[in-house]
Design a protein around this motif. Structure first.
Motif, PDB file in Angstrom:
ATOM      1  N   GLY A 128       0.814  -1.225   0.000  1.00 27.00           N
ATOM      2  CA  GLY A 128       0.000   0.000   0.000  1.00 27.00           C
ATOM      3  C   GLY A 128       0.839   1.262   0.000  1.00 27.00           C
ATOM      4  N   ALA A 129       1.835   1.330   0.885  1.00 23.34           N
ATOM      5  CA  ALA A 129       2.670   2.531   0.959  1.00 23.34           C
ATOM      6  C   ALA A 129       3.496   2.685  -0.318  1.00 23.34           C
ATOM      7  CB  ALA A 129       3.583   2.460   2.182  1.00 23.34           C
ATOM      8  N   ASN A 148      11.043  -4.871  -5.042  1.00 23.49           N
ATOM      9  CA  ASN A 148      10.232  -5.557  -4.033  1.00 23.49           C
ATOM     10  C   ASN A 148      10.716  -6.986  -3.844  1.00 23.49           C
ATOM     11  OD1 ASN A 148       7.922  -5.267  -2.260  1.00 23.49           O
ATOM     12  ND2 ASN A 148       6.906  -6.812  -3.535  1.00 23.49           N
ATOM     13  N   THR A 150       8.921  -9.693  -3.397  1.00 21.74           N
ATOM     14  CA  THR A 150       8.198 -10.486  -4.397  1.00 21.74           C
ATOM     15  C   THR A 150       8.259  -9.691  -5.708  1.00 21.74           C
ATOM     16  OG1 THR A 150       6.720 -11.163  -2.617  1.00 21.74           O
ATOM     17  CG2 THR A 150       6.012 -11.663  -4.868  1.00 21.74           C
ATOM     18  N   LYS A 153       5.341  -8.470  -7.998  1.00 20.33           N
ATOM     19  CA  LYS A 153       4.490  -7.352  -7.558  1.00 20.33           C
ATOM     20  C   LYS A 153       5.101  -6.014  -7.985  1.00 20.33           C
ATOM     21  CE  LYS A 153       2.671  -9.198  -3.242  1.00 20.33           C
ATOM     22  NZ  LYS A 153       2.623  -8.870  -1.811  1.00 20.33           N
ATOM     23  N   ALA A 211       9.589   5.126   5.449  1.00 17.59           N
ATOM     24  CA  ALA A 211       8.179   5.234   5.859  1.00 17.59           C
ATOM     25  C   ALA A 211       7.953   4.670   7.252  1.00 17.59           C
ATOM     26  CB  ALA A 211       7.282   4.523   4.841  1.00 17.59           C
TER      27      ALA A 211
HETATM   28  P1  NAP Z   1       1.874  -3.756   3.013  1.00 19.27           P
HETATM   29  O1  NAP Z   1       0.861  -3.306   2.025  1.00 19.27           O
HETATM   30  O2  NAP Z   1       1.606  -4.964   3.841  1.00 19.27           O
HETATM   31  O3  NAP Z   1       3.264  -3.989   2.218  1.00 19.27           O
HETATM   32  C1  NAP Z   1       4.383  -4.492   2.884  1.00 19.27           C
HETATM   33  C2  NAP Z   1       5.622  -4.357   1.992  1.00 19.27           C
HETATM   34  O4  NAP Z   1       6.756  -4.734   2.771  1.00 19.27           O
HETATM   35  C3  NAP Z   1       5.598  -5.268   0.773  1.00 19.27           C
HETATM   36  O5  NAP Z   1       6.279  -4.639  -0.282  1.00 19.27           O
HETATM   37  C4  NAP Z   1       6.379  -6.488   1.293  1.00 19.27           C
HETATM   38  O6  NAP Z   1       6.990  -7.246   0.252  1.00 19.27           O
HETATM   39  C5  NAP Z   1       7.443  -5.798   2.104  1.00 19.27           C
HETATM   40  N1  NAP Z   1       8.039  -6.672   3.107  1.00 19.27           N
HETATM   41  C6  NAP Z   1       7.456  -7.141   4.250  1.00 19.27           C
HETATM   42  N2  NAP Z   1       8.322  -7.914   4.931  1.00 19.27           N
HETATM   43  C7  NAP Z   1       9.480  -7.947   4.208  1.00 19.27           C
HETATM   44  C8  NAP Z   1      10.749  -8.556   4.403  1.00 19.27           C
HETATM   45  N3  NAP Z   1      11.010  -9.309   5.484  1.00 19.27           N
HETATM   46  N4  NAP Z   1      11.705  -8.337   3.471  1.00 19.27           N
HETATM   47  C9  NAP Z   1      11.465  -7.566   2.381  1.00 19.27           C
HETATM   48  N5  NAP Z   1      10.279  -6.950   2.142  1.00 19.27           N
HETATM   49  C10 NAP Z   1       9.294  -7.145   3.047  1.00 19.27           C
HETATM   50  O7  NAP Z   1       2.202  -2.609   4.064  1.00 19.27           O
HETATM   51  P2  NAP Z   1       2.131  -1.011   3.813  1.00 19.27           P
HETATM   52  O8  NAP Z   1       0.793  -0.534   4.215  1.00 19.27           O
HETATM   53  O9  NAP Z   1       2.621  -0.737   2.436  1.00 19.27           O
HETATM   54  O10 NAP Z   1       3.165  -0.476   4.913  1.00 19.27           O
HETATM   55  C11 NAP Z   1       4.562  -0.647   4.759  1.00 19.27           C
HETATM   56  C12 NAP Z   1       5.285   0.160   5.828  1.00 19.27           C
HETATM   57  O11 NAP Z   1       5.060   1.557   5.609  1.00 19.27           O
HETATM   58  C13 NAP Z   1       4.795  -0.116   7.267  1.00 19.27           C
HETATM   59  O12 NAP Z   1       5.915  -0.106   8.139  1.00 19.27           O
HETATM   60  C14 NAP Z   1       3.891   1.053   7.572  1.00 19.27           C
HETATM   61  O13 NAP Z   1       3.830   1.378   8.950  1.00 19.27           O
HETATM   62  C15 NAP Z   1       4.598   2.166   6.800  1.00 19.27           C
HETATM   63  N6  NAP Z   1       3.709   3.274   6.440  1.00 19.27           N
HETATM   64  C16 NAP Z   1       4.076   4.506   6.880  1.00 19.27           C
HETATM   65  C17 NAP Z   1       3.306   5.592   6.549  1.00 19.27           C
HETATM   66  C18 NAP Z   1       3.716   6.940   7.058  1.00 19.27           C
HETATM   67  O14 NAP Z   1       2.933   7.881   6.947  1.00 19.27           O
HETATM   68  N7  NAP Z   1       4.936   7.098   7.564  1.00 19.27           N
HETATM   69  C19 NAP Z   1       2.152   5.453   5.745  1.00 19.27           C
HETATM   70  C20 NAP Z   1       1.821   4.168   5.298  1.00 19.27           C
HETATM   71  C21 NAP Z   1       2.610   3.082   5.658  1.00 19.27           C
HETATM   72  P3  NAP Z   1       6.205  -8.501  -0.422  1.00 19.27           P
HETATM   73  O15 NAP Z   1       5.286  -7.891  -1.463  1.00 19.27           O
HETATM   74  O16 NAP Z   1       7.276  -9.331  -0.986  1.00 19.27           O
HETATM   75  O17 NAP Z   1       5.426  -9.177   0.686  1.00 19.27           O
END
Ligand code: NAP
Length: 267
Positions: A128-129, A148, A150, A153, A211
């Motif tokens: 999502g981010a 990424n 994966t 994606k 992020a």
């Molecule tokens: P999400 O939709 O679940 O996506 C997670 C992402 O992280 C995917 O690209 C996933 O890769 C990757 N990932 C997870 N574990 C991993 C690992 N061990 N090694 C490599 N890649 C890994 O989550 P999201 O909503 O995008 O959020 C991601 C982060 O951004 C979170 O920490 C969230 O708190 C932060 N965020 C911050 C803000 C802000 O305003 N600062 C706003 C939104 C989100 P795969 O596709 O391979 O699973």
């Protein structure tokens, strides 16, 4: 009194209430910001219910950002990202207006640290981010490289974002060699010692936004700082997505410093 709020599940640890309420106080607005935790399939009912109750604006977080699209009239950026995190009920359309301020939040966070948004951006993450950041930086005219874990994606997302390419994490060294901006949009870094990017791939010319905001100082940002890069922590992105929502809802310039102070006091 105006009521604003957040729907998410869970919302218990949200930093948005103190941040927004500091904003209302800063501009002398009689308003409150409250959190709601509907069931996982409850996005549309929650938004329609809030509208009926006269709520002025809602933020939307996990797991509702995609489902919320069908309850609002999304602006073109939210429609392309496929997710809404801000709903404005104050307009006179048939449906409330929907926005994605995560994209603008990342852009404004980088700008606030004088990071030039030209050249090439490497976005790590395609969730999502990652989607929001990739579209946001592409709209600024940057060439976006999405890496990424994966890899498929990353390719899928790159096919939707103008002038973007998709990659696996193994390519990060090469991708970063001539990049101008790096954004970590994965959850890697929430554990103290973890980073998605090899330290020696980071050079002094980069602007690096993480992020992740818990912890504020991630290993990625420590490595970037050691390499002489400009660092921007995740609270800046969180702040500016809130600032952007505040400004859309109230039509006023947000008191950014007061909101930033209130947010950082919680971290
Ligand atoms: P999400 O939709 O679940 O996506 C997670 C992402 O992280 C995917 O690209 C996933 O890769 C990757 N990932 C997870 N574990 C991993 C690992 N061990 N090694 C490599 N890649 C890994 O989550 P999201 O909503 O995008 O959020 C991601 C982060 O951004 C979170 O920490 C969230 O708190 C932060 N965020 C911050 C803000 C802000 O305003 N600062 C706003 C939104 C989100 P795969 O596709 O391979 O699973």
């Amino acid at each position: 009194m105006d009521v604003y709020g957040l729907i998410g599940n869970p919302v218990g640890h949200s930093l948005s209430p103190p941040m927004h309420e500091a904003g209302y106080e800063g501009v002398d607005l009689d308003a409150r910001y409250v959190t709601f935790e509907p069931p996982a399939d409850g996005a549309v009912a929650a938004i329609e219910g809030a509208d009926a109750l006269g709520v002025a604006g809602l933020n939307v977080t996990i797991p509702f950002k995609q489902d919320a699209l069908s309850a609002v009239d999304p602006d073109p950026l939210a429609e392309r990202i496929g997710a809404v995190n801000t709903v404005d009920f104050t307009g006179d359309g048939d449906r409330p207006a929907g926005y994605n301020t995560d994209a603008v939040g990342a852009v404004r966070a980088l700008r606030s640290h004088d990071v030039a948004l030209s050249g090439t951006a490497v976005v790590v993450g395609a969730g999502g981010a990652g989607r929001a950041v990739a579209f946001g930086l592409a709209d600024e005219g940057m060439t976006v490289r999405i890496a990424n874990r994966t890899e498929s994606k990353a390719h899928d997302l790159a096919a939707e974002v103008p002038d973007a390419t998709g990659h696996g994490l193994a390519e990060l060294d090469d991708l970063l060699a001539d990049a101008d901006v790096l954004v970590n949009a994965t959850s890697v870094g929430m554990e103290e010692a973890a980073t998605p990017v090899p330290a020696d791939a980071i050079h002094a010319g980069l602007g690096v936004l993480d992020a992740v905001y818990r912890p504020l100082e991630t290993r990625l940002l420590r490595d970037a700082d050691a390499a002489g890069a400009t660092t921007v922590d995740g609270a800046w992105m969180l702040l500016y997505q809130g600032v952007e929502a505040f400004e859309r809802w109230t039509g006023r310039d947000a008191p950014v410093e007061a909101m930033n102070e209130a947010l950082r006091a919680e971290l």
